[in-house]
Motif scaffolding. Structure first.
Motif, PDB file in Angstrom:
ATOM      1  N   VAL A 393     -76.634  37.197   0.685  1.00 43.40           N
ATOM      2  CA  VAL A 393     -75.240  37.356   0.272  1.00 43.40           C
ATOM      3  C   VAL A 393     -74.762  36.130  -0.494  1.00 43.40           C
ATOM      4  O   VAL A 393     -74.053  36.248  -1.513  1.00 43.40           O
ATOM      5  CB  VAL A 393     -74.338  37.635   1.492  1.00 43.40           C
ATOM      6  CG1 VAL A 393     -72.862  37.567   1.097  1.00 43.40           C
ATOM      7  CG2 VAL A 393     -74.647  39.000   2.087  1.00 43.40           C
ATOM      8  N   LYS A 394     -75.144  34.953  -0.058  1.00 38.48           N
ATOM      9  CA  LYS A 394     -74.783  33.719  -0.768  1.00 38.48           C
ATOM     10  C   LYS A 394     -75.276  33.749  -2.208  1.00 38.48           C
ATOM     11  O   LYS A 394     -74.554  33.370  -3.149  1.00 38.48           O
ATOM     12  CB  LYS A 394     -75.372  32.502  -0.052  1.00 38.48           C
ATOM     13  CG  LYS A 394     -74.547  31.956   1.092  1.00 38.48           C
ATOM     14  CD  LYS A 394     -75.206  30.677   1.606  1.00 38.48           C
ATOM     15  CE  LYS A 394     -74.349  29.974   2.629  1.00 38.48           C
ATOM     16  NZ  LYS A 394     -74.985  28.711   3.099  1.00 38.48           N
ATOM     17  N   SER A 395     -76.476  34.218  -2.379  1.00 40.94           N
ATOM     18  CA  SER A 395     -77.075  34.255  -3.709  1.00 40.94           C
ATOM     19  C   SER A 395     -76.294  35.179  -4.638  1.00 40.94           C
ATOM     20  O   SER A 395     -76.004  34.827  -5.799  1.00 40.94           O
ATOM     21  CB  SER A 395     -78.535  34.723  -3.606  1.00 40.94           C
ATOM     22  OG  SER A 395     -79.110  34.858  -4.888  1.00 40.94           O
ATOM     23  N   ILE A 396     -75.929  36.346  -4.154  1.00 43.33           N
ATOM     24  CA  ILE A 396     -75.156  37.289  -4.963  1.00 43.33           C
ATOM     25  C   ILE A 396     -73.763  36.736  -5.250  1.00 43.33           C
ATOM     26  O   ILE A 396     -73.256  36.825  -6.386  1.00 43.33           O
ATOM     27  CB  ILE A 396     -75.068  38.649  -4.258  1.00 43.33           C
ATOM     28  CG1 ILE A 396     -76.439  39.334  -4.247  1.00 43.33           C
ATOM     29  CG2 ILE A 396     -74.027  39.547  -4.929  1.00 43.33           C
ATOM     30  CD1 ILE A 396     -76.481  40.611  -3.441  1.00 43.33           C
ATOM     31  N   ALA A 397     -73.134  36.160  -4.242  1.00 45.45           N
ATOM     32  CA  ALA A 397     -71.779  35.628  -4.416  1.00 45.45           C
ATOM     33  C   ALA A 397     -71.741  34.529  -5.466  1.00 45.45           C
ATOM     34  O   ALA A 397     -70.792  34.441  -6.264  1.00 45.45           O
ATOM     35  CB  ALA A 397     -71.256  35.113  -3.077  1.00 45.45           C
ATOM     36  N   ARG A 398     -72.764  33.689  -5.507  1.00 46.81           N
ATOM     37  CA  ARG A 398     -72.797  32.594  -6.485  1.00 46.81           C
ATOM     38  C   ARG A 398     -72.802  33.116  -7.917  1.00 46.81           C
ATOM     39  O   ARG A 398     -72.234  32.505  -8.811  1.00 46.81           O
ATOM     40  CB  ARG A 398     -74.002  31.689  -6.237  1.00 46.81           C
ATOM     41  CG  ARG A 398     -73.775  30.654  -5.156  1.00 46.81           C
ATOM     42  CD  ARG A 398     -74.825  29.557  -5.217  1.00 46.81           C
ATOM     43  NE  ARG A 398     -76.165  30.056  -4.939  1.00 46.81           N
ATOM     44  CZ  ARG A 398     -76.728  30.060  -3.736  1.00 46.81           C
ATOM     45  NH1 ARG A 398     -76.065  29.584  -2.687  1.00 46.81           N
ATOM     46  NH2 ARG A 398     -77.953  30.541  -3.557  1.00 46.81           N
ATOM     47  N   THR A 399     -73.454  34.262  -8.144  1.00 41.46           N
ATOM     48  CA  THR A 399     -73.489  34.823  -9.496  1.00 41.46           C
ATOM     49  C   THR A 399     -72.129  35.365  -9.911  1.00 41.46           C
ATOM     50  O   THR A 399     -71.924  35.679 -11.092  1.00 41.46           O
ATOM     51  CB  THR A 399     -74.537  35.962  -9.585  1.00 41.46           C
ATOM     52  OG1 THR A 399     -74.114  37.048  -8.759  1.00 41.46           O
ATOM     53  CG2 THR A 399     -75.907  35.481  -9.153  1.00 41.46           C
ATOM     54  N   HIS A 400     -71.198  35.463  -8.979  1.00 42.38           N
ATOM     55  CA  HIS A 400     -69.840  35.918  -9.284  1.00 42.38           C
ATOM     56  C   HIS A 400     -68.821  34.806  -9.031  1.00 42.38           C
ATOM     57  O   HIS A 400     -67.673  35.068  -8.681  1.00 42.38           O
ATOM     58  CB  HIS A 400     -69.517  37.161  -8.455  1.00 42.38           C
ATOM     59  CG  HIS A 400     -70.311  38.359  -8.847  1.00 42.38           C
ATOM     60  ND1 HIS A 400     -69.964  39.180  -9.888  1.00 42.38           N
ATOM     61  CD2 HIS A 400     -71.478  38.856  -8.354  1.00 42.38           C
ATOM     62  CE1 HIS A 400     -70.861  40.150 -10.015  1.00 42.38           C
ATOM     63  NE2 HIS A 400     -71.791  39.968  -9.102  1.00 42.38           N
ATOM     64  N   LYS A 401     -69.273  33.543  -9.213  1.00 44.90           N
ATOM     65  CA  LYS A 401     -68.391  32.362  -9.234  1.00 44.90           C
ATOM     66  C   LYS A 401     -67.736  32.063  -7.890  1.00 44.90           C
ATOM     67  O   LYS A 401     -66.592  31.597  -7.830  1.00 44.90           O
ATOM     68  CB  LYS A 401     -67.308  32.537 -10.303  1.00 44.90           C
ATOM     69  CG  LYS A 401     -67.834  32.927 -11.677  1.00 44.90           C
ATOM     70  CD  LYS A 401     -66.680  33.274 -12.605  1.00 44.90           C
ATOM     71  CE  LYS A 401     -67.185  33.897 -13.897  1.00 44.90           C
ATOM     72  NZ  LYS A 401     -66.076  34.351 -14.768  1.00 44.90           N
ATOM     73  N   SER A 402     -68.420  32.343  -6.810  1.00 42.12           N
ATOM     74  CA  SER A 402     -67.834  32.099  -5.484  1.00 42.12           C
ATOM     75  C   SER A 402     -67.725  30.616  -5.188  1.00 42.12           C
ATOM     76  O   SER A 402     -68.456  29.793  -5.744  1.00 42.12           O
ATOM     77  CB  SER A 402     -68.679  32.757  -4.405  1.00 42.12           C
ATOM     78  OG  SER A 402     -69.906  32.067  -4.235  1.00 42.12           O
ATOM     79  N   GLY A 403     -66.811  30.298  -4.272  1.00 50.71           N
ATOM     80  CA  GLY A 403     -66.753  28.951  -3.727  1.00 50.71           C
ATOM     81  C   GLY A 403     -67.757  28.814  -2.595  1.00 50.71           C
ATOM     82  O   GLY A 403     -68.644  29.675  -2.416  1.00 50.71           O
ATOM     83  N   PHE A 405     -69.264  28.885   1.175  1.00 44.77           N
ATOM     84  CA  PHE A 405     -69.092  29.690   2.383  1.00 44.77           C
ATOM     85  C   PHE A 405     -68.642  28.786   3.526  1.00 44.77           C
ATOM     86  O   PHE A 405     -69.189  27.702   3.736  1.00 44.77           O
ATOM     87  CB  PHE A 405     -70.410  30.363   2.758  1.00 44.77           C
ATOM     88  CG  PHE A 405     -70.648  31.678   2.055  1.00 44.77           C
ATOM     89  CD1 PHE A 405     -70.722  32.863   2.773  1.00 44.77           C
ATOM     90  CD2 PHE A 405     -70.788  31.732   0.680  1.00 44.77           C
ATOM     91  CE1 PHE A 405     -70.935  34.072   2.136  1.00 44.77           C
ATOM     92  CE2 PHE A 405     -71.004  32.932   0.034  1.00 44.77           C
ATOM     93  CZ  PHE A 405     -71.076  34.112   0.769  1.00 44.77           C
ATOM     94  N   GLU A 406     -67.643  29.245   4.267  1.00 46.32           N
ATOM     95  CA  GLU A 406     -67.190  28.540   5.466  1.00 46.32           C
ATOM     96  C   GLU A 406     -67.589  29.379   6.673  1.00 46.32           C
ATOM     97  O   GLU A 406     -67.173  30.531   6.809  1.00 46.32           O
ATOM     98  CB  GLU A 406     -65.672  28.356   5.430  1.00 46.32           C
ATOM     99  CG  GLU A 406     -65.118  27.645   6.652  1.00 46.32           C
ATOM    100  CD  GLU A 406     -63.614  27.496   6.581  1.00 46.32           C
ATOM    101  OE1 GLU A 406     -63.019  27.016   7.571  1.00 46.32           O
ATOM    102  OE2 GLU A 406     -63.023  27.902   5.554  1.00 46.32           O
TER     103      GLU A 406
END
Length: 563
Positions: A393-403, A405-406
């Motif tokens: 999930v982290k990997s996918i989120a990074r491709t969509h400019k995520s901050g 994870f907390e």
């Protein structure tokens, strides 16, 4: 629109109440009647044994005349509703013994006509749709047998019956447009039997899902449908887990929705007949799937009085994470990709920047949140499986400019992080000014269309210039709009109504649905017609007519009455 005045109904009912049979306020009419009896020494025609009969007749009046001209023109109706048949004098006489037995069986304070009770059971602060008509009385049964007795009397004298559970309706699901009897299941709140070896449990409708999980936790099992804190099992069944907010539940991605967890139901039909939809095995191909017929029927086909639920094993490990995104479209797109990748997250929730500000302003959680679009993830399973899913999930989120994870470090912090999502609508309601309301509703679309509809809908909502937010169970394509507005300003309400209607129409254009969770109630009957068409609605009407030919069960909900 003709309405049988609630005040007049109460005025008529009050002097007729037997002592201890109903709770009500002493009225001037009652004192006048007592004085008259003292002067003449004669017994009045109305005795306490006829209370239920009179309630039936006044309910019938509201039921018969509470139909407005707009309803008569509705495409749901083939023709103008026919005039009902009222009870004759001979039927009134025959009802004496029957109503006395019913009063005796239910006990004192089992039926109320108190003003506060009637208002509570006819008006919802959660709902954007409320009507002036209230129920004539409220019944409080304690068992399936008592529900059956109530239904038999109401059926005999043609009294509408409306189920009441948690009371957090958003679409006027428990309103009483034709008067009648509200049936409140508050006292049916017991866990009847736990079969730990078979991983199922039998409960009454007013059991809270939170209370259920607390009481069975030592078994190593839990009920995984995870709606708002006020949700009760009966309401979750009645709306297919849509009546409360957020009803389909934050665990819906992994565990599914309410219909996936109900094994069988005990149902009281309109005439008082008691049926069980099937037996207890998880798998059966015996006959029609009556269980699913009643799930989501909003009490229009019968009263659910017992529910057998599947249970799941408490996961070995659970982790909760929060991550921010620059735009709501980025967050929705990330959610769509996570689902398409087949990653088994337990839950995936979204709140926009306005909703995060609401949480902060309401102070409903101990944490101060960044006021930007935010995603909430819940992971559960084995320790190794949870860690692998987090990595993906982290990997996918990074491709969509995520901050960043907390993550919660312990169970207490998990509650803190997840509490923002659970307190969303409550927090907005807490910020209302006097005279303001919150209009909250939802739609669902195919997952691939979620980023598109959220982006356009949010822009239109922001253009209103009002305090408005988006949140959603985006793992299943479902999201909500909540808009705060001045209900005393007709132009403002009309603008909000148009914004909501446009969102619903847009969802239908995208092959979506007008309601993902909250049901149809009174509020979305027109949209249901657009979604399914007249032929499908007529099939529903035929089923309704077969089980409830007098249209007594929660009338006016889902579809209008035919003649």
């Amino acid at each position: 629109m003709f309405r049988y005045p609630a005040a007049r109904l109460r005025q008529l009912v009050s002097p007729l109440l037997g002592r201890g049979a109903m709770r009500t306020q002493t009225s001037t009419a009652e004192q006048s009647l007592k004085t008259k009896i003292g002067q003449t020494g004669q017994r009045p025609f109305w005795s306490s044994s006829r209370v239920m009969l009179f309630t039936a007749l006044t309910g019938t009046a509201a039921y018969s005349y509470g139909i407005n001209d707009d309803t008569r023109k509705s495409p749901f109706l083939w023709s103008k509703p026919s005039k009902p048949h009222y009870a004759s004098k001979s039927h009134m006489e025959k009802a004496r013994g029957e109503t006395s037995q019913l009063r005796f069986a239910l006990g004192e304070d089992a039926i109320s006509t108190d003003d506060e009770d009637l208002h509570l059971h006819g008006y919802s602060e959660w709902s954007s749709i409320n009507i002036d008509q209230l129920p004539v009385a409220v019944a409080y049964p304690k068992s399936t047998e008592e529900v059956s007795q109530i239904a038999k009397v109401c059926h005999k004298y043609k009294v509408p019956m409306i189920p009441y559970s948690g009371g957090s309706s958003l679409e006027a699901n428990f309103s009483a447009p034709y008067g009648g009897m509200s049936v409140d299941f508050s006292f049916m709140d017991q866990i009847l039997s736990l079969h730990a070896e078979d991983m199922d449990v039998v409960v009454q409708p007013s059991v809270s899902w939170m209370s259920l999980n607390e009481q069975i936790k030592d078994s190593g099992l839990f009920f995984p449908v995870d709606p708002g804190p006020s949700a009760r099992i009966g309401g979750m069944v009645g709306t297919s887990c849509r009546r409360v907010h957020p009803p389909s539940g934050t665990n819906a991605v992994r565990y599914g929705t309410m219909k996936d967890w109900v094994i069988n139901l005990t149902v009281v039909l309109a005439d008082g007949t008691v049926i069980k939809t099937r037996r207890r095995p998880r798998k059966s191909s015996a006959g029609y799937n009556l269980t699913n017929l009643f799930i989501g029927s909003e009490g229009t086909l019968g009263f659910v009085t017992e529910i057998t639920l599947k249970l799941a094993v408490i996961p070995q490990d659970t982790s909760v994470a929060v991550v921010t995104f620059p735009t709501i479209r980025d967050a929705a797109a990330a959610a769509s990709k996570v689902m398409r990748a087949g990653i088994p997250v337990a839950a995936m929730e979204l709140m926009d920047e306005v909703q995060m500000a609401v949480i902060n302003r309401a102070g409903s959680t101990a944490k101060k949140w960044k006021e930007v679009p935010t995603m909430f993830f819940k992971f559960s399973g084995t320790k190794a499986g949870v860690q692998e899913n987090i990595k993906l999930v982290k990997s996918i989120a990074r491709t969509h400019k995520s901050g960043d994870f907390e993550f919660a470090i312990d169970a207490e912090e998990q509650k803190t992080l997840w509490s923002a999502r659970k307190e969303s609508l409550w927090s907005m309601l807490a910020l209302r000014k006097e005279g303001h309301e919150v209009w909250s509703t939802d739609v669902a679309v195919p997952i691939s269309r979620l980023p598109d509809i959220i982006e356009v809908s949010k822009k239109e909502m922001d253009d209103l210039g009002l305090f408005a937010s988006i949140l959603g169970h985006i793992g299943d394509g479902n999201f909500h709009e909540s808009i705060m507005y001045n209900n005393k300003d007709p132009k403002e309400r009309a603008a909000v109504e148009k914004c909501i209607k446009d969102m619903v129409d847009r969802a239908l254009e995208m092959e979506g649905t007008c309601t993902g969770e909250h049901g149809i109630g009174l509020g979305k009957k027109e949209s249901l017609m657009k979604e399914l068409g007249l032929d499908t609605i007529n099939v529903m009407r035929s089923i309704k007519g077969a089980l409830d030919p007098h249209w007594l069960m929660n009338p006016g909900k889902i579809m209008d009455m035919p003649s």
